[in-house]
Every structure is written in C-alpha cells, then in structure tokens.
Design an enzyme around this catalytic site. Structure first.
Site, short mmCIF file in Angstrom:
data_model
loop_
_atom_site.label_atom_id
_atom_site.label_comp_id
_atom_site.label_asym_id
_atom_site.label_seq_id
_atom_site.Cartn_x
_atom_site.Cartn_y
_atom_site.Cartn_z
N CYS A 135 -25.04 -16.47 -24.00
CA CYS A 135 -24.78 -17.85 -23.56
C CYS A 135 -24.46 -18.74 -24.75
O CYS A 135 -25.37 -19.13 -25.49
CB CYS A 135 -25.99 -18.38 -22.79
N CYS A 138 -25.91 -22.27 -24.56
CA CYS A 138 -27.35 -22.32 -24.87
C CYS A 138 -27.61 -22.15 -26.36
O CYS A 138 -28.46 -22.83 -26.92
CB CYS A 138 -28.11 -21.20 -24.16
N ASP A 139 -26.91 -21.23 -27.00
CA ASP A 139 -27.34 -20.77 -28.33
C ASP A 139 -26.40 -21.06 -29.50
O ASP A 139 -26.75 -20.76 -30.64
CB ASP A 139 -27.61 -19.25 -28.28
#
Ligand code: NAP
Length: 313
Positions: A135, A138-139
């Site tokens: 992701c 997200c990261d």
C-alpha cells in the site's frame, strides 16, 4: 438455532467494526463473525498515519483496531470467532453456516475484505511491514529519500510507482515481461519520470535482511541470471512494494450476490442486488480502498440495514 439477529456482519476489519458500532448504537441485535483476529489487513500494518484524527505517535494498525473493537463492544454488538462455510441469502431470513454452528439474521453486511496478491518470493512473510508493503498510500512516507522497488506492470504498479517517486530517492519497477500492461497514457507519464527506472523480464526470487529488508535476489526470466540487490549502507534498508493484483475474499458469495470479477457491486447506500444484504469495505467495487472509506461504508451499511428492518415491520 433459535435466535434471529437483526444484523449479522461478516468480517471484523474496519468496515465490519464500523458497521457493528453503528448497528449497536441503533439498538439492532447484532453479531460480528470474524474468523481470525479483528482488523483484517490493518492488523498487520505497522503504522497508521492517514486515518483522520489518528495522530498518536507510533500508532499501529493493531492498537487502532483494538480501540475500535472496544468501542463496538460498548454499544452491544456481539462478536464471535468462527469460520463461515456457506451462506444462503435466498429467503427473507438469511442463513450463515459456520464451522461451530448456524446463525440467522434479517440482514447481512458482507465486510470480508480483500487481500493483496503476494509477490511470491522466498522469505516474503518475514518482511511484510518491515520493508515489504502492498500500500503506497499507507507507507510511502516511511521511505522518504530511500530507494524503493515496485513489483508489477499494470495500472496500479505504474501509478503507485509514480506516487512513490514523490517520496523515494529512486523507484525501480520490476516487471516479469518486457512491456507494461498499464494503459498507454499512464506509461507515457511513467517513461518521462526521471526518478523511475525499470528492470524488465525480472522477478524477485528471495528477500533477506537483519530484521528489516536489506537485500533481494532478482532473476532475469529470459537469461536465468540472478542479481543480488543490496541496500545502500547509509540507508540500512530499502522498500519493496507489490502491486500484482488483489484477491477479494468473496468465494463464499458466488451465486448468492452479483459480483464483478470477484468484487461486489453496490449502490451508494451499500445495497447489493439482494434485498437485506449489504456490502462494505474492500470487498466492494470502489476506487479507494482505505480504512477511512471502509469505515464510512460500514456506517452507511448499518444505517441502511436499520432502515430495511424498519420497512419490514
Ligand atoms: P493488473 O492489471 O491485473 O496487473 C497486474 C500486474 O502484475 C501485471 O502487469 C502482471 O504481469 C503482474 N503480475 C501478476 N501476477 C504476477 C506475479 N505472480 N509475479 C509478477 N508479476 C505479476 O492489476 P492492477 O494493476 O492491480 O489493476 C487491477 C484493475 O484495476 C485493472 O483493471 C486496472 O486497469 C484497474 N486500475 C485502473 C487504474 C486507473 O485507471 N487509473 C488504476 C489502478 C487499477 P503481466 O502484465 O505479465 O500479466
């Protein structure tokens, strides 16, 4: 099997828990069935920094989910650990057959999610969350100024790789063929991006490192030659993102609700094509699969379930 619940929620990820919270607050007699730990994909996410209001230093997916589950409990939704074996949505009362028993409800909210396809290399599981991610939204921020590799050649891989170039020092797409599957318009942008590089005809065979991802072996599928890639010693790690497709957790619902390539289409109010059956979160056909959108889906589905029951009576 005497009790008929108002609402059974399948899955205890953010969509299922948000649905449980809203259903419980609406005084629906609610049961959440989850086969493993609560949280779904975010339970294995090391740090959550893009859920609105979530600014607790070092917050992990697991702790966020633990608080969500606590809140659900407070509003009275029951939770049981069981594995769903089959469902029957044909009657007005929906039947759920699990490993430990059978359950019935007036409404069902499907929130079973999806899981990213694994890259498929040796040691992969050891480094998910410590270098390997599925992701970028997200990261990406965790790889600010580091080197990052992306596996895949479709729209997701190329778009996410371009997104990652906003953070990483350099991004290399590792693709198993010598041409991308991504749409031409996306490819054109990618080939113009100076921070984006490509390793063609290549697959990652093995990853390794001391607790965090520090090396990987990449094999050229045409020549059979294997190359060892190691992190820059000053960085101490690199990132590896997999975007080779998602697998919706929807096998159980084949023939019960309408599906589109394994995902469940709904209207904006989370109705599936079956009255009394709703879908929420990553299992839906949708454009952004995130905790915030999953929670919103869950809330809407629960309120619609309440409305459906009120209309039944
Ligand atoms: P996808 O189109 O199925 O692409 C998957 C990519 O991963 C392909 O390049 C494939 O290689 C590669 N791959 C598959 N299995 C692999 C394996 N075991 N090892 C290495 N590589 C592997 O998946 P997606 O990119 O996630 O897109 C899914 C759908 O969403 C598509 O319909 C896409 O058009 C759509 N989407 C659209 C947009 C947009 O319009 N902006 C953005 C994202 C996604 P091969 O090419 O060799 O098969």
């Amino acid at each position: 099997m005497s009790k008929i619940y108002d609402c059974i929620i399948l899955g205890g990820g953010p969509a299922g828990l948000a649905a449980g919270l809203y259903a419980g607050r609406s005084r629906l007699d609610t049961l959440i069935i989850e086969k493993a730990q609560d949280g779904g994909q975010i339970a294995i996410t090391d740090e959550i920094e893009n859920y609105p209001g979530q600014i607790v230093e070092g917050e992990s997916g697991k702790s966020l989910v633990a608080r969500m589950a606590e809140q659900v409990k407070k509003f009275g939704a029951e939770r049981c650990s069981d594995v769903v074996k089959s469902v029957d949505f044909s009657g007005q009362i929906k039947k759920i057959t699990c490993a430990k028993g059978e359950y019935e409800a007036k409404t069902v909210i499907i929130a079973t999610g999806a899981h990213p396809k694994a890259i498929g290399c040796e040691n992969e599981g050891k480094f998910v969350g410590t270098g390997i991610s599925f992701c970028a939204t997200c990261d990406a921020a965790f790889f600010e100024d580091f080197e990052v590799y992306v596996v895949g050649g479709g729209d997701s891989a190329v778009e996410e790789a371009m997104y990652l170039t906003k953070f990483a020092r350099k991004v290399t797409i590792i693709h198993r063929r010598n041409e991308l599957r991504a749409a031409k318009s996306i490819q054109e942008k990618a080939f113009k991006n100076p921070k984006l590089d490509f390793m063609w005809d290549s697959v990652v065979t093995k990853v390794d490192g001391d607790e965090i991802l520090q090396k990987m072996w990449v094999k050229n599928v045409k020549t059979g030659e294997e190359t060892l890639i190691e992190c820059d010693p000053d960085d101490g790690l690199f990132g590896l993102f997999g975007f080779i497709g998602y697998v919706p957790n929807s096998e159980l619902f084949e023939g019960q609700v309408e599906m589109d390539r394994g995902y469940i289409p709904t209207d904006a109010d989370m109705h599936t094509n079956v009255p009394g059956v709703f879908a929420a979160g990553d299992i839906r056909v949708k454009s952004l699969r995130q905790v915030v959108t999953a929670c919103a889906d869950g809330a809407i589905a629960a309120m619609q379930a309440e409305k459906y029951i009120a209309d039944m009576e």
